[in-house]
Design a protein around this motif. Structure first.
Motif, PDB file in Angstrom:
ATOM      1  N   ARG A  59       0.835  -1.210   0.038  1.00  0.00           N
ATOM      2  CA  ARG A  59      -0.123  -0.150  -0.003  1.00  0.00           C
ATOM      3  C   ARG A  59       0.754   1.272   0.031  1.00  0.00           C
ATOM      4  N   PRO A  60       0.524   2.364  -0.437  1.00  0.00           N
ATOM      5  CA  PRO A  60      -1.016   2.590  -1.163  1.00  0.00           C
ATOM      6  C   PRO A  60      -0.991   1.883  -2.600  1.00  0.00           C
ATOM      7  N   TRP A  61      -2.306   1.294  -2.631  1.00  0.00           N
ATOM      8  CA  TRP A  61      -2.693   0.817  -4.015  1.00  0.00           C
ATOM      9  C   TRP A  61      -3.124   1.924  -4.872  1.00  0.00           C
ATOM     10  N   SER A  62      -2.893   1.743  -6.292  1.00  0.00           N
ATOM     11  CA  SER A  62      -3.139   2.645  -7.148  1.00  0.00           C
ATOM     12  C   SER A  62      -4.771   2.656  -7.246  1.00  0.00           C
ATOM     13  N   ALA A  63      -5.170   3.766  -7.904  1.00  0.00           N
ATOM     14  CA  ALA A  63      -6.506   3.930  -7.892  1.00  0.00           C
ATOM     15  C   ALA A  63      -7.361   2.921  -8.964  1.00  0.00           C
ATOM     16  N   SER A  80     -14.568  -7.824  -5.163  1.00  0.00           N
ATOM     17  CA  SER A  80     -15.490  -7.939  -3.917  1.00  0.00           C
ATOM     18  C   SER A  80     -16.851  -7.874  -4.267  1.00  0.00           C
ATOM     19  N   ILE A  94      -9.990  -4.339  -7.198  1.00  0.00           N
ATOM     20  CA  ILE A  94      -9.931  -5.210  -6.017  1.00  0.00           C
ATOM     21  C   ILE A  94     -11.536  -5.011  -5.526  1.00  0.00           C
ATOM     22  N   GLU A  95     -11.816  -3.668  -5.778  1.00  0.00           N
ATOM     23  CA  GLU A  95     -13.385  -3.681  -5.331  1.00  0.00           C
ATOM     24  C   GLU A  95     -14.251  -4.255  -6.234  1.00  0.00           C
ATOM     25  N   VAL A 105      -4.937  -8.186   1.182  1.00  0.00           N
ATOM     26  CA  VAL A 105      -6.371  -7.826   0.623  1.00  0.00           C
ATOM     27  C   VAL A 105      -7.544  -8.593   1.587  1.00  0.00           C
ATOM     28  N   LEU A 125      -5.774   0.090  -9.426  1.00  0.00           N
ATOM     29  CA  LEU A 125      -5.552  -1.480  -8.501  1.00  0.00           C
ATOM     30  C   LEU A 125      -6.952  -1.697  -7.625  1.00  0.00           C
ATOM     31  N   ALA A 126      -6.788  -0.408  -6.790  1.00  0.00           N
ATOM     32  CA  ALA A 126      -8.138  -0.349  -5.974  1.00  0.00           C
ATOM     33  C   ALA A 126      -9.531  -0.724  -6.730  1.00  0.00           C
ATOM     34  N   HIS A 127      -9.721  -0.315  -7.678  1.00  0.00           N
ATOM     35  CA  HIS A 127     -10.969  -0.281  -8.654  1.00  0.00           C
ATOM     36  C   HIS A 127     -11.020  -1.817  -8.862  1.00  0.00           C
TER      37      HIS A 127
END
Ligand SMILES: N[C@@H](CCC(=O)N[C@@H](CS)C(=O)NCC(=O)O)C(=O)O
Length: 231
Positions: free
Chosen positions: A120-124, A134, A130-131, A174, A126-128
């Motif tokens: 972390r921090p994850w890029s936007a 989920s 992951i989201e 994660v 990457l976070a997208h």
């Protein structure tokens, strides 16, 4: 008997999908391990038209892509996709989305079963990704999962497609919340996943291109330096 060509179990996420599909079929198969070198190896054309793994050989028939392997086996062995039509459609969509998408997740969270690392921090982007995983997991569990602990109830091909994501999430810390998190735990605890993990942990070869601590060397070093500066 089928023959399945596979890459290193610690690293080869596509191979894991093909292997889980073969295990799920219940059919006997023999494994041929192909040492990955971290780049395209034309010598692998001896058994795979793309020089990539996994590849399934069934006599003279060669099936060279994890999704094609899943479908080839599902045509021959009952019960690999969910039985109910709506659940099966969802399972196919989620598997196809995994197969053709999530390129940032794939690149930025390489599969390395033995490793645990926090980048972390994850890029936007990457976070997208992951989201989105989920969300898919929550949707599958809440709409179709009542018959078991897996995405559409019993363990099926869609779980095979998310098997590598489970190891990636564990490696990079994660932790999806709610039913998605419970599904992650169920996936990691499945006997097929445990069997693959044990084999992966027994491997000693290192492919630097897939090693999180090599890929993130600068980021991790900068954090250590900053941490020691404030201690
Ligand atoms: N779309 C293919 C992708 C297969 C793939 O890219 N496999 C990787 C290993 S995970 C590979 O063989 N790479 C060649 C190499 O690293 O030598 C599939 O679904 O099977």
């Amino acid at each position: 008997m089928y023959t399945l060509y596979l890459g290193n179990k610690n690293y080869s996420s596509w191979s894991l999908r093909g292997w889980l599909a073969a295990k799920l079929s219940g059919a006997p198969f023999c494994e041929v391990m192909v040492g990955l070198v971290g780049y395209f190896n034309p010598a692998n054309r001896a058994f795979s038209p793309t020089a990539r793994v996994p590849v399934l050989h069934d006599g003279d028939t060669v099936v060279w892509d994890s999704m094609a392997i899943a479908e080839y086996l599902a045509e021959r062995h009952a019960g690999m996709w969910p039985a109910a039509g709506e659940a099966r459609a969802f399972a196919r969509c989620a598997s196809a989305e995994m197969h053709s998408g999530f390129s940032v997740l794939r690149n930025d969270m390489t599969m390395c079963v033995r490793e645990r690392v926090d980048v972390r921090p994850w890029s936007a982007e990457l976070a997208h990704d992951i989201e989105r995983v989920s969300t898919l997991w929550s949707e599958g569990r809440s709409r179709f999962g009542s018959g078991g602990a897996f995405l559409c109830g019993d363990f099926s091909l869609v779980d095979a497609f998310f098997g590598p994501v489970a190891y990636r999430f564990r490696t990079y810390g994660v932790t999806p919340s709610g039913v998605a998190g419970l599904y992650l735990q169920a996936l990691l605890a499945h006997p097929f996943m445990r069997e693959w993990e044990a084999a992966a942990l027994a491997e000693t070869s290192v492919v630097e291109a897939d090693e999180p601590r090599v890929i993130y060397r600068d980021k991790l070093a900068a954090r250590t330096f900053a941490g020691s500066g404030t201690a």
